[in-house]
Design an enzyme around this catalytic site. Structure first.
Site, PDB file in Angstrom:
ATOM      1  N   GLN A  10       1.608   0.348   8.890  1.00 28.58           N
ATOM      2  CA  GLN A  10       2.026  -0.850   8.093  1.00 28.58           C
ATOM      3  C   GLN A  10       2.065  -2.298   8.888  1.00 28.58           C
ATOM      4  O   GLN A  10       1.739  -3.148   8.170  1.00 28.58           O
ATOM      5  CB  GLN A  10       3.460  -0.789   7.623  1.00 28.58           C
ATOM      6  CG  GLN A  10       3.423   0.482   6.492  1.00 28.58           C
ATOM      7  CD  GLN A  10       3.031  -0.062   5.219  1.00 28.58           C
ATOM      8  OE1 GLN A  10       2.754  -1.309   4.735  1.00 28.58           O
ATOM      9  NE2 GLN A  10       2.731   0.963   4.471  1.00 28.58           N
ATOM     10  N   GLY A  43      -6.995   3.041   7.937  1.00 26.82           N
ATOM     11  CA  GLY A  43      -7.841   2.203   7.642  1.00 26.82           C
ATOM     12  C   GLY A  43      -7.480   1.512   6.074  1.00 26.82           C
ATOM     13  O   GLY A  43      -7.754   0.211   6.029  1.00 26.82           O
ATOM     14  N   THR A  74     -18.230  16.407  12.681  1.00 31.04           N
ATOM     15  CA  THR A  74     -19.121  15.119  12.811  1.00 31.04           C
ATOM     16  C   THR A  74     -18.087  13.878  12.237  1.00 31.04           C
ATOM     17  O   THR A  74     -17.652  13.747  11.190  1.00 31.04           O
ATOM     18  CB  THR A  74     -20.355  15.544  11.931  1.00 31.04           C
ATOM     19  OG1 THR A  74     -20.892  16.536  12.356  1.00 31.04           O
ATOM     20  CG2 THR A  74     -21.337  14.370  11.756  1.00 31.04           C
ATOM     21  N   CYS A 111      10.668   9.651  -6.362  1.00 28.13           N
ATOM     22  CA  CYS A 111      10.487   9.692  -7.653  1.00 28.13           C
ATOM     23  C   CYS A 111       9.155   9.687  -8.426  1.00 28.13           C
ATOM     24  O   CYS A 111       8.820  10.447  -9.177  1.00 28.13           O
ATOM     25  CB  CYS A 111      11.471   8.790  -8.395  1.00 28.13           C
ATOM     26  SG  CYS A 111      13.153   8.753  -8.072  1.00 28.13           S
TER      27      CYS A 111
HETATM   28  C1  PLP Z   1       0.398   5.259   4.626  1.00 28.41           C
HETATM   29  C2  PLP Z   1       1.181   5.324   5.565  1.00 28.41           C
HETATM   30  C3  PLP Z   1       0.757   6.531   6.347  1.00 28.41           C
HETATM   31  C4  PLP Z   1      -0.132   7.520   6.159  1.00 28.41           C
HETATM   32  O1  PLP Z   1      -1.508   6.928   6.260  1.00 28.41           O
HETATM   33  P1  PLP Z   1      -2.752   7.927   5.676  1.00 28.41           P
HETATM   34  O2  PLP Z   1      -4.002   7.009   6.182  1.00 28.41           O
HETATM   35  O3  PLP Z   1      -2.564   7.580   4.053  1.00 28.41           O
HETATM   36  O4  PLP Z   1      -2.683   9.305   6.062  1.00 28.41           O
HETATM   37  C5  PLP Z   1       1.468   6.808   7.434  1.00 28.41           C
HETATM   38  N1  PLP Z   1       2.542   6.048   8.013  1.00 28.41           N
HETATM   39  C6  PLP Z   1       2.894   5.075   6.998  1.00 28.41           C
HETATM   40  C7  PLP Z   1       4.065   4.145   7.659  1.00 28.41           C
HETATM   41  C8  PLP Z   1       2.201   4.510   6.186  1.00 28.41           C
HETATM   42  O5  PLP Z   1       2.571   3.696   5.268  1.00 28.41           O
END
Ligand code: PLP
Length: 395
Positions: A179, A200, A237, A324
């Protein structure tokens, strides 16, 4: 008007990221492991992307490993520290009660394998302190894994202070910065972070790609066996279009962070100020140390799920920030961890804004949310009991 205010779940790709990906779908399609020039051209792009990601978080390119996303990076970081710790007889891990499931479920798996995990309490100020980490560290602690910023309630943790504590005690420190990357300043050397996960699609890059930073000298286990890609630590790959798109998106986000986040903060603060006026509600998360785009509330006497459906009909895409939405009736572990009781935790709403949002959209949201909350409360038996004094308000 359709307003997308669920940027903590995923973001729209930027034009910069899309443009950066296109050549790797067409002309530059070589396999980076091939020795011919088509392969070497792909290899150069891969290494340029690695250097870009490294520059954005303040590490060396060789310390970056590309993964399929944040979840994979979390799994690999935690399993690596755990297994190498276990070899030295260290089987204690420190984390928090409000981590993402990619971290929590990995830790629960390790508990079944004989590891012991201390989950730091986050009910005080909806955050933790470096002091809590220091107090929890033991002789047999092999890892501290603490998120940089919480995806549901937006609390930003004191990462640099925790880094200082871990360094002094010689305990590896991993942070799930999914985040934070592209939204908050990250400098892994300055902040004494040993391992860091990013993804990403949380900063306008593509989905299904992420990166793990692992400090040079720290061992990594490979979660995927096969070829020698990613210094032998992640076979397969490389997803070159996605990797190049992610690197371009991260660079773009970091270059424009200050002006973008100033605007995002302004929209967030407006939403918080206006929605706080709704009776019997509470802001979730650390009010001071908070992600620029996160707004999270609990409203007494309503169901978050109905709130989301009605908001969607009014053209607002939001989230309850709770399980939920994924079909489970259990309220969010994050809201329970900060001390919200079940009934209150069910009435949650998370709005997460980004630089693509506008103030005009925020004005629409601050009209829509109180209307929907009032509408649902009108139909709620719990709310009727509260009004009649047969039940006591919690918020
Ligand atoms: C979205 C998120 C993930 C997971 O990332 P992905 O690329 O969707 O696997 C892990 N930790 C946090 C805090 C996230 O917000």
């Amino acid at each position: 008007m359709y307003i997308y205010a669920d940027n903590a779940a995923t973001t729209k790709m930027s034009d910069v990221a899309i443009q950066a990906m296109l050549p790797y779908f067409t002309e530059v399609f070589g396999n980076p492991s091939s020795l011919h020039s088509a392969g070497q051209e792909a290899k150069e792009a891969l290494e340029a992307a690695r250097a870009t990601v490294a520059r954005c978080i303040g590490c060396e390119p060789r310390e970056i490993y590309f993964t399929s996303g944040g979840s994979e990076a979390d799994n690999q970081a935690i399993r690596s520290a755990a297994y190498f710790g276990a070899r030295k007889g260290k089987k204690h891990i420190i984390s928090t009660a409000f981590e993402h499931h990619a971290v929590l479920h990995t830790l629960q798996k390790l508990e079944k394998e004989g590891f012991e995990v201390t989950y730091l309490d986050v009910s005080q100020g909806h955050n933790i302190t470096a002091r809590q980490v220091a107090d929890a560290i033991r002789e047999d602690t092999c890892l501290v894994t603490v998120m940089y910023a919480n995806n549901e309630i937006g609390s930003v943790l004191p990462i640099a202070e925790i880094g200082t504590v871990c360094k002094a005690k010689g305990v590896p420190f991993h942070t799930d910065a999914v985040q934070a990357a592209g939204h908050l300043h990250i400098d892994v050397k300055q902040q004494n972070i040993d391992m860091l996960s990013l993804s990403g699609h949380k900063f306008h890059g593509p989905k299904g790609v992420g990166a793990l930073y692992c400090r040079r000298g720290l061992p990594l286990v490979n979660v995927i066996e096969g070829g020698a890609q990613e210094r032998g630590k992640r076979a397969g790959t490389e997803n070159l279009p996605a990797i190049c798109g992610m690197a371009a998106a991260l660079q773009d986000a970091c270059e424009h962070m200050e002006e973008n986040m100033a605007r995002v903060r302004q929209m967030r603060d407006y939403l918080i100020a206006e929605l706080s006026k709704i009776p019997h509600c509470a802001l979730n998360g650390d009010p001071a140390n908070r992600l620029p785009g996160n707004v999270s509330f609990c409203f007494e006497g309503i169901e978050g799920e109905s709130l989301l459906l009605l908001l969607d009909m009014k053209g607002v895409a939001a989230s309850s920030g709770s399980a939920c939405t994924s079909g489970s009736l259990d309220p969010s572990h994050v809201l329970l961890a900060i001390g919200r009781v079940h009934d209150v935790a069910h009435g949650s709403l998370r709005l997460s804004v980004c630089e693509y949002n506008t103030m005009e959209e925020m004005e629409h949201i601050v009209k829509a949310v109180p209307e929907v909350v009032a509408y649902l409360r009108n139909m709620s038996p719990v709310w009727k009991d509260l009004l009649a004094g047969r039940r006591e308000y919690i918020l």
